[in-house]
Design a protein around this motif. Sequence first.
Motif: not given
Length: 600
Positions: A428-451
């Motif tokens: 991509g252009s260079g974004g790098m977002i780090v996720l930890d144990e408190d992140n829900c991966m289903v919600d992450v996918a939903r966030f990007y799809m909403d965008f």
Amino acid sequence: MSVERVNVLVCAGTGCTSNNSALVYEKFGESLKKFGLENEVKVIKTGCFGLCQKGPIVAVYPDKVFYCHVKPEDVEEIVSEHLYKGRVVTRLELSEEDMVTKEKILDIDKIKFYEKQQRIALRNCGKINPEDIDEYIAVDGYEALGKVLTTMKPQEVIDEMKKSGLRGRGGAGFPTGMKWQFCANTPGNEKYIICNADEGDPGAFMDRSILEGDPNCVLEGMAIAAYAIGAHYGYIYIRAEYPIAVQRLQIAIKEAEGLGLLGKNIFGTGFDFDLEIRLGAGAFVCGEETALMMSIEGKRGMPNPKPPFPAVSGVWGKPTVINNVETLANVPQIMLKGADWYNKIGTEKSKGTKVFALGGKITNTGLVEIPMGTTLREIIYEIGGGCPNNKEFKAVQTGGPSGGCLTEAQLDTPIDYDNLIAAGSMMGSGGMIVLDEDNCMVDVARFYMDFICDESCGKCSPCRIGTKRLLEMLTKITKGEGTMDMLDEMEKLCHEIKDTALCGLGQTAPNPILSTLKYFRNEYEAHIIEKRCPAGVCKALLKYSINPDKCRKCSMCARNCPVGCISGVPGKEAYKIDTSKCIKCGTCMASCRFGAVERH
């Protein structure tokens, strides 16, 4: 005549500016006058130092002292103690110890955050005043343009660019020299060069920081590219949400024109080059090159099918080269130091360095530039400092909405275009977002799809309708309304969208879903089968309870509950939550000091 003995560099990038660095700058001027040091110390506004987590940042040279989290009220202490009495203010200083000698590291470049970086595109950010062209010229600025115009033919410039191996840093990774060659080979007296500064990925701020910290390097890169392809006019397409970058570009253009470095007969060679800034209204799709050109022409920014490619028929129907900010920022150094120098940096198929905006659950949020081939683990742990608060690393999202999530198993992957794609993500252009144990991966996918749904131009049905269906299914899953059939349905629809969408936005939109399905399918299944969010993020699936063995009967939870769903007798009985009234706000858990409130 006064002689300045110290330079004080104050970060004036967007991050530090939003944290009162402009007031810090003003306070330095006031305090220096108070102590009679205004003729000995020069205070300079500069671009982003990269270590945004520590801002506002103030660097003192030649002492090589790096002050962090500087507030306006700290300035007088720095002036009084350090600049007047010569004693470093240790409470504000960023310092480390050498692992072997245990001696204090004074050299900023040897601090861990910078030690593994190699700055080419960012080489002047945090070192010069971006609003003073003389400072850029003092660090070999416009020397490459002079060399190109006076000693090289256009084809020689293109050949050098091909030899360097530089690939487009906007995401696609197309060889820059080849793109220039296509345009140069296309007949026509009227050609254009465009700088794509429409940086729209969530969490990405690489291009913005380059333009804020070193705008002249981009102007010089554009002029060199224009000479190579036979263009005499250029556009910088930048989103209006970047006011500081726009202002500094305007200053840089005006100063360059004043010195004859833009405009007519540059360096007396007969080469003419002018450019202008075009402001975008914030549409993510305008980062796609055909949509960008439509917007420049005053039309609605929507992608067009290719071919024809811009190098053949671009803006106004003329041959056009579009390079992004970081790509152009590399050009002057390649021309100055030679393709062989640049070609030795990086990997076999991905040469040079790459700038990443490191964000999310990471200790050292900021901007990093590393040689291609550096591993994700080195960036996240050695440069970024790992996840804060001893949280466990879960995933890293690269490439923004177009990329994918990678796990611990992929952390030793050397970063380059091909390796990231093979792992299921992209540069991509260079974004790098780090996720930890408190992140829900289903919600992450939903966030990007909403965008993506918000930003889709709606021109093609796979993107307009398909992404909407994907978002609907993801939303149902996060609410506990999903079925196992949905997973297969989503995967099938993802591949159909990738194969049939008109532009890169639609074609890469399913990547976050496909990567999370591949590496975190168990989280999807927990949402569907167990009606449980393992990370405790999806509100509809949360339940709060009070452990009677831990409850101290203090009533703190009940007193802070906004809906009065907690009952009990202070000092006599453990408290209980009426789940039928609970709005799942988490206030009770935040209020309890004994860990008695549990989230399921």
